[in-house]
Design an enzyme around this catalytic site. Structure first.
Site, PDB file in Angstrom:
ATOM      1  N   LYS A 152      39.303 -23.618  33.122  1.00 24.06           N
ATOM      2  CA  LYS A 152      40.114 -23.580  34.335  1.00 24.06           C
ATOM      3  C   LYS A 152      40.143 -24.941  35.040  1.00 24.06           C
ATOM      4  CE  LYS A 152      40.784 -19.059  33.994  1.00 24.06           C
ATOM      5  NZ  LYS A 152      39.976 -18.613  32.864  1.00 24.06           N
TER       6      LYS A 152
HETATM    7  C1  PLP Z   1      40.248 -17.527  31.974  1.00 23.45           C
HETATM    8  C2  PLP Z   1      39.478 -17.604  30.720  1.00 23.45           C
HETATM    9  C3  PLP Z   1      40.003 -17.145  29.501  1.00 23.45           C
HETATM   10  C4  PLP Z   1      41.350 -16.486  29.407  1.00 23.45           C
HETATM   11  O1  PLP Z   1      42.419 -17.375  29.657  1.00 23.45           O
HETATM   12  P1  PLP Z   1      43.839 -16.798  30.049  1.00 23.45           P
HETATM   13  O2  PLP Z   1      44.650 -17.982  30.394  1.00 23.45           O
HETATM   14  O3  PLP Z   1      43.613 -15.883  31.215  1.00 23.45           O
HETATM   15  O4  PLP Z   1      44.341 -16.055  28.859  1.00 23.45           O
HETATM   16  C5  PLP Z   1      39.246 -17.301  28.362  1.00 23.45           C
HETATM   17  N1  PLP Z   1      38.005 -17.852  28.407  1.00 23.45           N
HETATM   18  C6  PLP Z   1      37.464 -18.290  29.556  1.00 23.45           C
HETATM   19  C7  PLP Z   1      36.091 -18.851  29.540  1.00 23.45           C
HETATM   20  C8  PLP Z   1      38.182 -18.188  30.751  1.00 23.45           C
HETATM   21  O5  PLP Z   1      37.635 -18.632  31.896  1.00 23.45           O
END
Ligand code: PLP
Length: 496
Positions: free
Chosen positions: A112
Site C-alpha cells: 500500500k
Molecule cells: C491490500 C493487500 C492485498 C490485496 O490487494 P488488492 O489491491 O486489495 O487486491 C494483498 N496483500 C497485501 C499484503 C495487502 O495489503
C-alpha cells in the site's frame, strides 16, 4: 486533450484527473475510469535503463493529464525518497523459478505504501489546483494495510484529516499495533465490530449520503478516499509493473517485447487491475493470474462468470485479502462490457440487491488474459515452508497465496517468465509465517517471534517493526458497524 475521467455507472459529465482524485467516488456511486487508455509513450526497449522515479513520471503524466510537469515531479520526488529502505524502491528477487517483485520496502512494509506515499501529495496538489477551501477528510476502510499506510501518509498534512475504520477482530496483531500507535493531531483510528466488507460498505454509504455531504459542507469539510476506489491510488500502482518489466530486460532475463505473466495476491482487485491497465497501455503481458485465499469469490467468478458474495466470510492468515466484495472489479466489469456504463450499473445493482450477478458470454471472452487460482490455509503455510527450505527466502502469507497459485498454474506447461507481486514483509505477519516454518514455535510473544524470524531470514528487522515495540497506544475507539456515521460526526464535531 489529455485523459479525462468518467463514472462506471453513468455518462454524466467528465472530470479532470485532479477532480477525480479529490472526489474519490463519483456522485452516482460509480468509480472513475479513464476516458481511454493512453499508450506507453516510449518504446519498450527504451524503458530498460530507467529508474523508478523516471518510469513513475512517464506513466503518471499520461493519466494525470491536468498536473503540470513540475507538480507531478514534485509529488514523485516527495514520495519515493528515503522513506523506502532501498533506492530501487521495488526490487526483484529470484526464487522458486520466478521473480518476486518486493513491494514492501516503504514506511509501513506493505505494498500500500507504493501508492499511499504519493497520494497525499497528489491530493493536496489537486486541492490547490481546484481552489478547494474546505478541510479534506480522508475516510478509509482497511483490511489491515491501507489504514496504516494512509495514516502515515496523511499524518499532520495541512488541510486534511484522516479517519480509518478497521475490522477489530480481523487484522494481525502487528497491523493493529501499527495503526493504534499512529501519531498526528489529524489522525483517527476506529475498530468496528464487523469485517472488512462491513467497513467498506459503511464508508461507501457515507460517500453517497447526500444529507451528510450537506452537513459536511456547512461545517467546512469534504470527503475524499484513500482506498483503491480512488484513481489516485490506482495510477501509481501501474508504475511498478512497467518498472519490473524494464528491470527484467535490463538484467537480461527477458528480451524487449517478450510477454511476462504477473501473479497477484488479490483482495479488493486494485493491485491486479493496475496490471491490467499496464497491459492496456501496451506492456507485453501474457497472463494476469489472480490469486485468492479461501475467500475465493474471484476464483469462482473467473471460472463460472458468476460473481456471488453469498457465502461465509472466512478469517485467514492473509487478512488483507479477506474480502468478498472486491470494489475494483467494477472497473474491470465496465471495461470488458465495452465501456458500457448501463450494463455496469445494472450488475452493480444486482450485487447490492441479490449479492450476485452473472456477466454475458461476450464479456467473458474479454477475460481471456485472466487466470484465477486460490490457496487453502494449509497450502499457504506449506508454500512458506517450502520456499524457505529450498531458497532460504521467507515470504509473507499473502505472497505465499500467490506463490502457491503460480506453482499450481505452471503445471499447465506455460513457460512464460512470471513475476509474483510480493505484497507484504513477512515481519507484518510474523506469527503465521513462523508457525508455517516451524509448528513448534508457539511463543505467546509476537516480538520474540520477530527476533527469531530475523535470525532465520537474515533480513534486518524493519524500522516499522522497531517503532511499534514500545510505542504508546493512542487510539482505542471501537464501534458497531451501524455506528460508523455517528462516529464520524462525533469526531468532526458535527451536530444536526
Ligand atoms: C491490500 C493487500 C492485498 C490485496 O490487494 P488488492 O489491491 O486489495 O487486491 C494483498 N496483500 C497485501 C499484503 C495487502 O495489503
Amino acid at each position: 486533450m489529455g485523459i479525462m475521467y468518467k463514472s462506471t455507472r453513468s455518462d454524466s459529465a467528465q472530470v479532470t484527473a485532479s477532480q477525480a482524485i479529490l472526489k474519490g467516488l463519483a456522485d452516482d456511486g460509480g468509480l472513475y475510469v479513464p476516458s481511454s487508455f493512453p499508450k506507453l509513450p516510449v518504446g519498450i526497449e527504451e524503458l530498460a535503463g530507467l529508474g523508478y522515479k523516471e518510469i513513475a513520471y512517464i506513466i503518471m503524466k499520461e493519466f494525470l493529464s491536468d498536473f503540470t510537469e513540475d507538480e507531478l515531479k514534485k509529488c514523485i520526488d516527495s514520495a519515493y525518497d528515503d522513506k523506502f529502505d532501498t533506492k530501487e524502491i521495488a526490487p526483484l528477487r529470484k526464487a522458486d523459478g520466478a521473480y518476486f517483485l518486493e513491494l514492501f520496502h516503504g514506511a509501513t512494509i506493505a505494498f500500500k505504501d507504493m501508492a499511499l506515499s504519493i497520494l497525499p501529495h497528489l491530493l493536496t496538489t489537486a486541492a490547490r489546483k481546484n481552489h478547494v477551501d474546505k478541510k479534506i477528510i480522508i475516510l478509509t476502510a482497511t483490511s489491515g494495510d491501507t489504514g496504516k499506510a494512509a495514516l502515515a501518509g496523511f499524518a499532520d498534512v495541512e488541510g486534511t484529516g484522516i479517519i480509518v475504520f478497521y475490522p477489530k477482530h480481523g487484522v494481525s496483531l502487528i497491523q493493529e499495533r501499527q495503526m493504534v500507535t499512529q501519531k498526528g493531531g489529524n489522525t483517527y483510528v476506529v475498530g468496528i465490530e464487523g469485517n472488512f466488507d462491513d467497513a467498506q460498505t459503511g464508508v461507501k454509504n457515507m460517500f453517497n449520503d447526500k444529507e451528510l455531504a450537506a452537513l459536511m459542507n456547512a461545517n467546512g469539510y469534504q470527503f475524499s478516499s484513500a482506498n483503491s476506489i480512488n484513481i489516485g491510488r490506482l495510477v501509481p500502482q501501474i508504475v511498478y509493473y512497467v518498472y519490473s518489466y524494464a528491470k527484467l530486460i535490463h538484467d537480461g532475463a527477458i528480451k524487449a517485447g517478450e510477454p511476462v505473466n504477473f501473479v497477484v495476491p488479490t483482495g479488493n482487485f486494485g493491485n491486479i487491475l493496475a496490471a491490467y491497465y499496464a497491459k492496456n497501455m501496451g506492456l507485453p503481458v501474457g497472463k494476469l493470474i489472480c490469486a485468492s485465499n479461501e475467500n475465493k469469490v474471484l476464483f469462482d467468478f473467473f471460472k463460472s462468470g458468476t460473481y456471488d458474495r453469498n457465502r461465509e466470510f472466512i478469517l485467514t492468515s492473509s487478512p488483507s485479502m479477506d474480502i468478498l466484495i472486491s470494489s475494483n472489479l467494477e472497473r474491470l466489469i465496465y471495461h470488458i462490457a465495452g465501456n458500457d456504463c448501463e450494463k455496469t450499473a445494472e450488475l452493480m445493482e444486482k450485487l447490492i440487491s441479490e449479492g450476485s450477478y452473472r456477466i454475458t458470454d461476450d464479456m467473458r471472452k474479454n477475460l481471456a488474459i485472466f487466470e484465477g487460482g486460490y490457496a487453502t490455509e494449509d497450502e499457504t503455510a506449506e508454500t512458506i515452508r517450502r520456499i524457505y527450505e529450498q531458497d532460504g527466502y521467507v515470504i509473507d502469507t499473502h505472497t505465499a497465496v500467490a506463490a502457491d497459485v503460480y506453482n499450481k498454474y505452471r503445471e499447465s506447461g506455460d513457460k512464460t517468465m512470471a513475476v509474483i507481486a510480493s505484497t507484504a514483509s513477512p515481519y507484518k505477519f510474523t506469527r503465521s509465517v513462523m508457525m508455517a516454518i516451524d509448528k513448534s514455535c508457539g511463543s505467546p510473544d509476537d516480538f520474540e517471534l520477530i527476533d527469531r524470524l530475523s535470525g532465520i531470514s537474515k533480513v534486518k528487522i524493519p524500522q516499522a517493526i522497531e517503532d511499534i515495540r514500545s510505542a504508546k497506544i493512542l487510539h482505542d475507539r471501537v464501534c458497531g458497524k451501524s455506528e460508523m456515521k455517528s462516529v464520524v460526526m462525533d469526531i468532526l464535531g458535527i451536530q444536526i
